[in-house]
Design a protein around this motif. Sequence first.
Motif, PDB file in Angstrom:
ATOM      1  N   PHE A  40     -30.222 -37.117  20.059  1.00  0.00           N
ATOM      2  CA  PHE A  40     -30.396 -36.300  21.225  1.00  0.00           C
ATOM      3  C   PHE A  40     -30.794 -37.314  22.435  1.00  0.00           C
ATOM      4  CE2 PHE A  40     -33.620 -34.658  24.387  1.00  0.00           C
ATOM      5  CZ  PHE A  40     -32.689 -33.500  25.017  1.00  0.00           C
ATOM      6  N   VAL A  41     -31.704 -38.266  22.365  1.00  0.00           N
ATOM      7  CA  VAL A  41     -31.934 -39.399  23.401  1.00  0.00           C
ATOM      8  C   VAL A  41     -30.986 -40.014  23.767  1.00  0.00           C
ATOM      9  CG1 VAL A  41     -33.371 -41.430  23.815  1.00  0.00           C
ATOM     10  CG2 VAL A  41     -34.618 -39.530  22.595  1.00  0.00           C
ATOM     11  N   ILE A  42     -30.141 -40.566  22.664  1.00  0.00           N
ATOM     12  CA  ILE A  42     -28.853 -41.425  22.868  1.00  0.00           C
ATOM     13  C   ILE A  42     -27.726 -40.625  23.767  1.00  0.00           C
ATOM     14  CG2 ILE A  42     -26.593 -42.257  21.974  1.00  0.00           C
ATOM     15  CD1 ILE A  42     -28.582 -43.260  19.799  1.00  0.00           C
ATOM     16  N   GLU A  43     -27.478 -39.351  23.425  1.00  0.00           N
ATOM     17  CA  GLU A  43     -26.628 -38.307  24.318  1.00  0.00           C
ATOM     18  C   GLU A  43     -27.267 -38.196  25.716  1.00  0.00           C
ATOM     19  OE1 GLU A  43     -23.393 -36.441  24.940  1.00  0.00           O
ATOM     20  OE2 GLU A  43     -23.926 -37.213  22.858  1.00  0.00           O
ATOM     21  N   GLU A  44     -28.552 -38.142  25.637  1.00  0.00           N
ATOM     22  CA  GLU A  44     -28.785 -37.985  27.210  1.00  0.00           C
ATOM     23  C   GLU A  44     -28.833 -39.183  28.000  1.00  0.00           C
ATOM     24  OE1 GLU A  44     -30.472 -35.180  28.761  1.00  0.00           O
ATOM     25  OE2 GLU A  44     -29.700 -34.297  27.041  1.00  0.00           O
ATOM     26  N   LEU A  45     -28.723 -40.544  27.408  1.00  0.00           N
ATOM     27  CA  LEU A  45     -28.689 -41.752  28.340  1.00  0.00           C
ATOM     28  C   LEU A  45     -27.169 -42.047  28.376  1.00  0.00           C
ATOM     29  CD1 LEU A  45     -31.478 -43.843  26.334  1.00  0.00           C
ATOM     30  CD2 LEU A  45     -31.373 -42.918  28.712  1.00  0.00           C
ATOM     31  N   LYS A  46     -26.133 -41.519  27.813  1.00  0.00           N
ATOM     32  CA  LYS A  46     -24.961 -41.865  27.854  1.00  0.00           C
ATOM     33  C   LYS A  46     -24.285 -41.967  29.127  1.00  0.00           C
ATOM     34  CE  LYS A  46     -22.535 -40.759  23.356  1.00  0.00           C
ATOM     35  NZ  LYS A  46     -22.018 -39.760  22.748  1.00  0.00           N
ATOM     36  N   ASP A  47     -24.692 -41.062  29.976  1.00  0.00           N
ATOM     37  CA  ASP A  47     -24.140 -41.072  31.436  1.00  0.00           C
ATOM     38  C   ASP A  47     -24.586 -42.093  32.228  1.00  0.00           C
ATOM     39  OD1 ASP A  47     -22.134 -39.355  30.581  1.00  0.00           O
ATOM     40  OD2 ASP A  47     -23.470 -37.570  31.436  1.00  0.00           O
ATOM     41  N   GLU A  48     -25.766 -42.655  31.909  1.00  0.00           N
ATOM     42  CA  GLU A  48     -26.717 -43.554  32.536  1.00  0.00           C
ATOM     43  C   GLU A  48     -26.321 -44.968  32.395  1.00  0.00           C
ATOM     44  OE1 GLU A  48     -28.446 -42.285  34.828  1.00  0.00           O
ATOM     45  OE2 GLU A  48     -28.164 -40.352  34.216  1.00  0.00           O
ATOM     46  N   VAL A  49     -25.514 -45.460  31.429  1.00  0.00           N
ATOM     47  CA  VAL A  49     -25.317 -46.839  31.106  1.00  0.00           C
ATOM     48  C   VAL A  49     -23.798 -46.996  31.682  1.00  0.00           C
ATOM     49  CG1 VAL A  49     -24.623 -48.328  29.303  1.00  0.00           C
ATOM     50  CG2 VAL A  49     -26.460 -46.540  28.932  1.00  0.00           C
ATOM     51  N   ASP A  50     -23.870 -48.000  32.481  1.00  0.00           N
ATOM     52  CA  ASP A  50     -22.650 -48.689  33.219  1.00  0.00           C
ATOM     53  C   ASP A  50     -22.571 -50.340  32.675  1.00  0.00           C
ATOM     54  OD1 ASP A  50     -20.784 -49.406  34.714  1.00  0.00           O
ATOM     55  OD2 ASP A  50     -21.726 -49.146  36.599  1.00  0.00           O
ATOM     56  N   ILE A  51     -21.562 -50.432  31.934  1.00  0.00           N
ATOM     57  CA  ILE A  51     -21.269 -51.693  31.458  1.00  0.00           C
ATOM     58  C   ILE A  51     -20.134 -52.377  32.336  1.00  0.00           C
ATOM     59  CG2 ILE A  51     -22.088 -51.178  29.068  1.00  0.00           C
ATOM     60  CD1 ILE A  51     -19.166 -51.122  28.515  1.00  0.00           C
ATOM     61  N   THR A  52     -19.848 -52.010  33.416  1.00  0.00           N
ATOM     62  CA  THR A  52     -18.783 -52.682  34.396  1.00  0.00           C
ATOM     63  C   THR A  52     -19.494 -53.331  35.433  1.00  0.00           C
ATOM     64  OG1 THR A  52     -18.509 -50.721  35.732  1.00  0.00           O
ATOM     65  CG2 THR A  52     -17.296 -50.822  33.791  1.00  0.00           C
ATOM     66  N   GLU A  53     -20.874 -53.256  35.628  1.00  0.00           N
ATOM     67  CA  GLU A  53     -21.430 -53.879  36.861  1.00  0.00           C
ATOM     68  C   GLU A  53     -22.600 -54.641  36.334  1.00  0.00           C
ATOM     69  OE1 GLU A  53     -21.710 -51.349  40.233  1.00  0.00           O
ATOM     70  OE2 GLU A  53     -19.491 -50.592  40.212  1.00  0.00           O
ATOM     71  N   GLU A  54     -22.989 -55.376  37.084  1.00  0.00           N
ATOM     72  CA  GLU A  54     -24.369 -56.191  37.231  1.00  0.00           C
ATOM     73  C   GLU A  54     -24.998 -56.547  35.926  1.00  0.00           C
ATOM     74  OE1 GLU A  54     -27.282 -54.575  40.010  1.00  0.00           O
ATOM     75  OE2 GLU A  54     -25.604 -53.819  41.192  1.00  0.00           O
ATOM     76  N   LYS A  55     -26.184 -55.979  35.667  1.00  0.00           N
ATOM     77  CA  LYS A  55     -27.120 -56.549  34.582  1.00  0.00           C
ATOM     78  C   LYS A  55     -26.465 -56.102  33.332  1.00  0.00           C
ATOM     79  CE  LYS A  55     -29.921 -53.034  35.609  1.00  0.00           C
ATOM     80  NZ  LYS A  55     -30.648 -53.056  36.838  1.00  0.00           N
ATOM     81  N   ASN A  56     -25.628 -55.114  33.036  1.00  0.00           N
ATOM     82  CA  ASN A  56     -24.875 -54.955  31.746  1.00  0.00           C
ATOM     83  C   ASN A  56     -23.475 -55.240  31.514  1.00  0.00           C
ATOM     84  OD1 ASN A  56     -27.525 -53.900  30.731  1.00  0.00           O
ATOM     85  ND2 ASN A  56     -27.161 -52.009  31.820  1.00  0.00           N
ATOM     86  N   LYS A  57     -22.908 -55.875  32.333  1.00  0.00           N
ATOM     87  CA  LYS A  57     -21.522 -56.249  32.485  1.00  0.00           C
ATOM     88  C   LYS A  57     -21.215 -56.996  31.219  1.00  0.00           C
ATOM     89  CE  LYS A  57     -17.961 -57.680  35.229  1.00  0.00           C
ATOM     90  NZ  LYS A  57     -17.256 -58.194  36.497  1.00  0.00           N
ATOM     91  N   GLY A  58     -20.429 -56.237  30.476  1.00  0.00           N
ATOM     92  CA  GLY A  58     -19.684 -57.081  29.460  1.00  0.00           C
ATOM     93  C   GLY A  58     -20.540 -56.686  28.092  1.00  0.00           C
ATOM     94  N   LEU A  59     -21.641 -56.108  28.049  1.00  0.00           N
ATOM     95  CA  LEU A  59     -22.482 -55.623  26.979  1.00  0.00           C
ATOM     96  C   LEU A  59     -21.853 -54.215  26.310  1.00  0.00           C
ATOM     97  CD1 LEU A  59     -25.998 -56.156  28.337  1.00  0.00           C
ATOM     98  CD2 LEU A  59     -24.785 -57.731  26.976  1.00  0.00           C
ATOM     99  N   SER A  60     -22.249 -54.187  24.860  1.00  0.00           N
ATOM    100  CA  SER A  60     -21.633 -52.812  24.260  1.00  0.00           C
ATOM    101  C   SER A  60     -22.618 -51.793  24.787  1.00  0.00           C
ATOM    102  CB  SER A  60     -21.697 -53.331  22.705  1.00  0.00           C
ATOM    103  OG  SER A  60     -21.613 -52.167  22.105  1.00  0.00           O
ATOM    104  N   LYS A  61     -21.820 -50.845  25.050  1.00  0.00           N
ATOM    105  CA  LYS A  61     -22.551 -49.474  25.455  1.00  0.00           C
ATOM    106  C   LYS A  61     -23.223 -49.040  24.036  1.00  0.00           C
ATOM    107  CE  LYS A  61     -21.819 -45.199  27.795  1.00  0.00           C
ATOM    108  NZ  LYS A  61     -20.911 -44.496  28.751  1.00  0.00           N
ATOM    109  N   ASP A  62     -22.617 -49.017  23.162  1.00  0.00           N
ATOM    110  CA  ASP A  62     -23.262 -48.769  21.864  1.00  0.00           C
ATOM    111  C   ASP A  62     -24.411 -49.396  21.536  1.00  0.00           C
ATOM    112  OD1 ASP A  62     -21.413 -46.766  21.245  1.00  0.00           O
ATOM    113  OD2 ASP A  62     -20.298 -47.834  20.039  1.00  0.00           O
ATOM    114  N   VAL A  63     -24.707 -50.664  21.734  1.00  0.00           N
ATOM    115  CA  VAL A  63     -25.778 -51.498  21.573  1.00  0.00           C
ATOM    116  C   VAL A  63     -26.814 -51.174  22.596  1.00  0.00           C
ATOM    117  CG1 VAL A  63     -26.760 -53.895  21.642  1.00  0.00           C
ATOM    118  CG2 VAL A  63     -24.506 -53.329  20.334  1.00  0.00           C
ATOM    119  N   ILE A  64     -26.385 -50.967  23.953  1.00  0.00           N
ATOM    120  CA  ILE A  64     -27.565 -50.626  24.920  1.00  0.00           C
ATOM    121  C   ILE A  64     -28.164 -49.352  24.330  1.00  0.00           C
ATOM    122  CG2 ILE A  64     -27.725 -49.993  27.414  1.00  0.00           C
ATOM    123  CD1 ILE A  64     -25.625 -52.062  27.821  1.00  0.00           C
ATOM    124  N   LEU A  65     -27.175 -48.131  23.972  1.00  0.00           N
ATOM    125  CA  LEU A  65     -27.772 -47.009  23.868  1.00  0.00           C
ATOM    126  C   LEU A  65     -28.540 -46.793  22.543  1.00  0.00           C
ATOM    127  CD1 LEU A  65     -24.501 -44.831  24.555  1.00  0.00           C
ATOM    128  CD2 LEU A  65     -26.553 -44.602  25.826  1.00  0.00           C
TER     129      LEU A  65
END
Length: 103
Positions: A40-65
Amino acid sequence: MDFVEGNLIWFEYFERNYSFFSTMLASSGAPSFRNRFLEFVIEELKDEVDITEEKNKGLSKDVILKFFGTAIVGIVESYFTNGIPEPAQVVAEQVGILLERNL
């Protein structure tokens, strides 16, 4: 709504239903409850993770979630097992700030 406001809503709900959640996390069904809560928490966070810009650029969205989902679930578990003696509002605000800084 920002992460702080969203977390306040969650933790106020947890506080109002403390006996239910503490029982669920301490019962023999705790692993199942924990896994569903994590999903549930991961589903709620999905739309908040942006891996195309700034601090998370190039990171895996799955790992971040999984990283932040597991962190949130762990904080909630610690809150219910008295591993965090802070009031729900303090915990919610601090988790919200950490999410805002990193997502």
